[in-house]
Design an enzyme around this catalytic site. Sequence first.
Site, PDB file in Angstrom:
ATOM      1  N   THR A  47       0.928  -1.763   0.075  1.00 15.41           N
ATOM      2  CA  THR A  47      -0.051  -0.306   0.273  1.00 15.41           C
ATOM      3  C   THR A  47       0.719   1.121  -0.328  1.00 15.41           C
ATOM      4  OG1 THR A  47      -1.660  -0.891   1.194  1.00 15.41           O
ATOM      5  CG2 THR A  47      -1.851   0.995   1.353  1.00 15.41           C
ATOM      6  N   TYR A 135       4.982 -13.078   4.600  1.00 19.71           N
ATOM      7  CA  TYR A 135       3.892 -12.329   3.671  1.00 19.71           C
ATOM      8  C   TYR A 135       3.710 -12.997   2.613  1.00 19.71           C
ATOM      9  CZ  TYR A 135       1.104  -9.090   1.114  1.00 19.71           C
ATOM     10  OH  TYR A 135       0.800  -7.777   0.752  1.00 19.71           O
ATOM     11  N   LYS A 163       1.076 -12.943   7.259  1.00 19.53           N
ATOM     12  CA  LYS A 163       0.159 -12.270   6.958  1.00 19.53           C
ATOM     13  C   LYS A 163      -0.400 -12.686   5.739  1.00 19.53           C
ATOM     14  CE  LYS A 163      -0.803  -8.257   4.307  1.00 19.53           C
ATOM     15  NZ  LYS A 163      -0.862  -6.631   3.558  1.00 19.53           N
ATOM     16  N   ILE A 206      -3.434  -7.199   8.507  1.00 22.90           N
ATOM     17  CA  ILE A 206      -2.797  -5.996   8.086  1.00 22.90           C
ATOM     18  C   ILE A 206      -4.017  -5.204   6.608  1.00 22.90           C
ATOM     19  CG2 ILE A 206      -1.163  -5.715   6.673  1.00 22.90           C
ATOM     20  CD1 ILE A 206       0.284  -8.189   8.654  1.00 22.90           C
TER      21      ILE A 206
END
Length: 294
Positions: A47, A135, A163, A206
Amino acid sequence: MPHLFEGVGVALATPFTNNEVDYNALEKHVDFLLDNGVKAIIVNGTTAESPTLTEEEKEQVLESVIKQVNHRVTIIAGTGTNNTAKSIQASQRAKALGADAIMLITPYYNKTNQRGLVKHFETIANEVELPVVLYNVPSRTNMTIEPETVETLSHNQYIVAIKDATNDFEYYEDVKSRINQEEFALYSGNDDNVVEFYQRGGNGVISVIANAIPKEFQALYDAKQSGQDISNDFEPISKLLDALSVDVNPIPIKALTSHLGFGNYELRLPLLPLEDADAKVLINVFEQFKAGEL
């Protein structure tokens, strides 16, 4: 050991003004997040447009956020790349700046196998000696950390969480059955599945949307923890998430952070802002949400 956080961590967007990182806007945004109860801030992730930030900018943004937060919430630095040596270097710099943990994406483009993933993640973790969040986002990397691999990695003292952005609850349950959740946390990487994720015992999220609605998104987790049925509470958030799906992250969320006053509505190529008409529709839905009209 306690988890890095429980509840909402925000995948922080990077504000730009005239194509430069806007540190005043960044400070305002972080204050907004802290004032509204988030439990962690993830810096230099997807992001944040990390692929188009220079190494110097990444360090400056991380340093700015760490100083401002001043240990009030957990700071997780996105330092993963598809180059193990460079990931170690970035992670060591993050550690020196004071990050609480690092987040490591699976290697992309030069994809490896599961044995290579284990070696990649463990080499970084053992070299840096900082808590690691794996991740797993196959939609962006075309690479999955298989549940058996997560199990292996969870035995490393530094690898403490994942995540999970698969949006696949069969995968989630397989992973959950293989790890000790008292020592290894499960975080969703999908805002739209948090109700079921929490119901299945996930430790938090998250989040992208929490850049704009941190209070409401954290309240959802808190309500679930107190035993409430949060399905109805999630309905208006779900409608806002539908509006956010107009384009790929972080294009839509930055329309909202800009609307809230955190920098201009700018992204760096190859990303472009929404067309004006689409941005107006999204902002209108957001205003309806804030007014309780969804």
